[in-house]
Design an enzyme around this catalytic site. Sequence first.
Site, PDB file in Angstrom:
ATOM      1  N   HIS A   1       0.843  -1.194   0.000  1.00  0.00           N
ATOM      2  CA  HIS A   1       0.000   0.000   0.000  1.00  0.00           C
ATOM      3  C   HIS A   1       0.878   1.242   0.000  1.00  0.00           C
ATOM      4  O   HIS A   1       1.910   1.282   0.656  1.00  0.00           O
ATOM      5  CB  HIS A   1      -0.887   0.014   1.252  1.00  0.00           C
ATOM      6  CG  HIS A   1      -2.077   0.889   1.117  1.00  0.00           C
ATOM      7  ND1 HIS A   1      -3.247   0.481   0.506  1.00  0.00           N
ATOM      8  CD2 HIS A   1      -2.292   2.170   1.484  1.00  0.00           C
ATOM      9  CE1 HIS A   1      -4.127   1.461   0.531  1.00  0.00           C
ATOM     10  NE2 HIS A   1      -3.571   2.506   1.104  1.00  0.00           N
TER      11      HIS A   1
ATOM     12  N   ASP B   1     -14.151   2.329   5.742  1.00  0.00           N
ATOM     13  CA  ASP B   1     -13.035   3.096   5.164  1.00  0.00           C
ATOM     14  C   ASP B   1     -13.439   3.704   3.832  1.00  0.00           C
ATOM     15  O   ASP B   1     -13.102   4.843   3.524  1.00  0.00           O
ATOM     16  CB  ASP B   1     -11.785   2.232   4.968  1.00  0.00           C
ATOM     17  CG  ASP B   1     -10.667   3.067   4.356  1.00  0.00           C
ATOM     18  OD1 ASP B   1     -10.252   4.048   5.001  1.00  0.00           O
ATOM     19  OD2 ASP B   1     -10.251   2.792   3.227  1.00  0.00           O
TER      20      ASP B   1
ATOM     21  N   ARG C   1     -13.342  12.261   3.713  1.00  0.00           N
ATOM     22  CA  ARG C   1     -12.082  12.975   4.026  1.00  0.00           C
ATOM     23  C   ARG C   1     -11.542  13.665   2.773  1.00  0.00           C
ATOM     24  O   ARG C   1     -11.005  14.775   2.851  1.00  0.00           O
ATOM     25  CB  ARG C   1     -11.037  11.986   4.562  1.00  0.00           C
ATOM     26  CG  ARG C   1     -11.314  11.527   5.977  1.00  0.00           C
ATOM     27  CD  ARG C   1     -10.454  10.321   6.332  1.00  0.00           C
ATOM     28  NE  ARG C   1      -9.036  10.608   6.275  1.00  0.00           N
ATOM     29  CZ  ARG C   1      -8.104   9.712   5.898  1.00  0.00           C
ATOM     30  NH1 ARG C   1      -8.440   8.489   5.571  1.00  0.00           N
ATOM     31  NH2 ARG C   1      -6.840  10.048   5.878  1.00  0.00           N
TER      32      ARG C   1
ATOM     33  N   SER D   1      -6.931   4.061   8.280  1.00  0.00           N
ATOM     34  CA  SER D   1      -7.447   3.792   6.938  1.00  0.00           C
ATOM     35  C   SER D   1      -6.612   2.713   6.251  1.00  0.00           C
ATOM     36  O   SER D   1      -7.140   1.727   5.726  1.00  0.00           O
ATOM     37  CB  SER D   1      -7.424   5.097   6.128  1.00  0.00           C
ATOM     38  OG  SER D   1      -7.562   4.854   4.756  1.00  0.00           O
TER      39      SER D   1
ATOM     40  N   LYS E   1      -7.676  -1.661   6.029  1.00  0.00           N
ATOM     41  CA  LYS E   1      -7.798  -2.338   4.718  1.00  0.00           C
ATOM     42  C   LYS E   1      -6.828  -3.500   4.609  1.00  0.00           C
ATOM     43  O   LYS E   1      -7.182  -4.583   4.154  1.00  0.00           O
ATOM     44  CB  LYS E   1      -7.435  -1.349   3.595  1.00  0.00           C
ATOM     45  CG  LYS E   1      -8.545  -0.405   3.212  1.00  0.00           C
ATOM     46  CD  LYS E   1      -8.223   0.285   1.896  1.00  0.00           C
ATOM     47  CE  LYS E   1      -7.223   1.398   2.032  1.00  0.00           C
ATOM     48  NZ  LYS E   1      -7.757   2.683   2.389  1.00  0.00           N
TER      49      LYS E   1
HETATM   50  N1  URA Z   1      -4.154   5.844   1.686  1.00  0.00           N
HETATM   51  C1  URA Z   1      -5.196   5.318   2.352  1.00  0.00           C
HETATM   52  O1  URA Z   1      -5.640   4.211   2.064  1.00  0.00           O
HETATM   53  N2  URA Z   1      -5.753   6.028   3.326  1.00  0.00           N
HETATM   54  C2  URA Z   1      -5.316   7.243   3.681  1.00  0.00           C
HETATM   55  O2  URA Z   1      -5.850   7.812   4.592  1.00  0.00           O
HETATM   56  C3  URA Z   1      -4.230   7.804   2.985  1.00  0.00           C
HETATM   57  C4  URA Z   1      -3.664   7.080   1.981  1.00  0.00           C
END
Ligand code: URA
Length: 432
Positions: free
Chosen positions: A80, A159, A166, A181, A185
Site C-alpha cells: 500500500h 473506510d 475525508r 485507513s 484495509k
Molecule cells: N491511503 C489510504 O488508504 N488512506 C489514507 O488515509 C491515505 C492514503
Amino acid sequence: MIELIKKKRDGHALSEEEIRTIIRGFVDESIPDYQIASWLMAVFFRGMDDVETAILTDAIMRSGDLIDLNDIPGIKVDKHSTGGVGDKTTLVLGPLVAAAGVYVPKMSGRGLGHTGGTLDKLESIPGFKTDMTTEAFIERVKAHHLAICSQNEKLVPADKKLYALRDVTATVDNISLIASSVMSKKLACGADAILIDLKVGDGAFVKTVEDADKLATIMINTAKQMNKKLIAVISGMEEPLGYNIGNALEVREAIETLQGHGPADLTELCLSLGSYMLMMAGKATSHEAGKETLREVIAQGQAFAKFVEMVQSQGGDTSYITNPEKLPTSSFSHVYEAKTSGYISHLSAMDIGLASVKLGAGRETKDSVLDLGAGILLKKKMGDWVEAGAPLAVLYANDTSLFAKAAHYLDEAFVISTTKPEPYPLIYKAIQ
Ligand code: URA
C-alpha cells in the site's frame, strides 16, 4: 453525536464504545455525513492517541468481511502507498512481484485529494472490473497470483465511506486517520505480510520524515499485534514520480516500466519495494538479490505478461494494454512553456497534483466525474536545464478553459534558477 464531536473538539480521548458507535452509525447511516465531517475535522485538529487509533483501526476493519486467504499456499504479501502524485507503483509492483512467484492480494482505493488512486487508473482500461465478491477475489489471487479489488459494502465499507468524505473535507492528512485507513484495509484483506510505501514530502500527506517515522511505528505495532510482518519504506514525494500524472497517462507509464523502459525513479522505487516484498515472502535472501530477480522478471517479459493476464482476468480489454495508444485521451492539449532559462530547482508535487485535479483527473466533490484522459505530461523534472520558451509540460483536458486554471498551479510548481539543485532522496529508509 453532538456530544462526541464536542468531546473531541475539546481535546479529550474517546472511549472504545464511543469510537465504535461513530463507525457503526456512519456505516448504517444513522449518523449523517455532516456530523462525521465535523468529527473528522475535530480529530484533524486534536489528534487521537495510540489507544484511540488502534480502536479506530479495529472498528473500521470489522465494518465488513475479513478475508481468509489460508487456502492459498505460502506467504501472501500486500502493498500500500500512503499516496502521491504520479504514484503508479501498484500498477507496476503488483504484476512484477506476482510474476516472481509471490501471491499479491491487493485492495486499492480511489484518488484522494491531490493524489491519484489505483482504481481510477485501472478504470481507464475499458471493461476492467475491481468490484468483485470475496470468493472471486480469492479465486483470482489463487489462479493468477494477483488481483486488485475495491472496497464495497462487504469489504471495509467504513473506510470506503470515510475516505470519500475525508477527500472532500480537507481531513486526509492526519496520522491517526491515515494509519487506521491503511491498516484496516490491509488487515481485512488477510495477507501475511505488508509493504507500506510511506510517502513523505511536498506532495505527500505526511510532510516530514519525523511524522513518517511516527506513522511507521503505529503501523508496525498494529501489524505485530495481529501477527503480521510489515516493512515501511519511507520514500520521497517532493516532485511527482515519473513523468505522467493522470489516470490513463499513468497506465501508459506503468506499461512502459513493466516493459523495461520506464523512468529511472519509478523503476528504481519499484525494484526496491518489490525486493522487500520478495524478502518477506522468503523469495530473496538480500535486498540486492531481490532487485536482481525483479530486473530479470522485467527483462524476460514476465512482468508485462502478468499485467496483461491480470487485466484479462478482471474483464479488461487487453488490446488497450498491448496498444496503449488506444487508452483514453482528452480532446485538447496545451503546452506549458518555461518563462526563463535555468535549472528546475523545485518542482512541487502538490501543485502538479492540484493542477491535474483542475484538469479533470481528480475529484473536487464526491460526485465529480473523472476525465480519465486528463492530466499532465512533464517534459522536465528537478535538476534539468530548460531554455526560456521550451516546453515544461503538456496539459490534457476536455475543456480548454481548464488550462488557465491549471497553469496557475504550474506557475507555482516550477521554480527555475541558475544553480543546479541537490536531488532529494528517492528512499529515506526502510523500517520493520
Ligand atoms: N491511503 C489510504 O488508504 N488512506 C489514507 O488515509 C491515505 C492514503
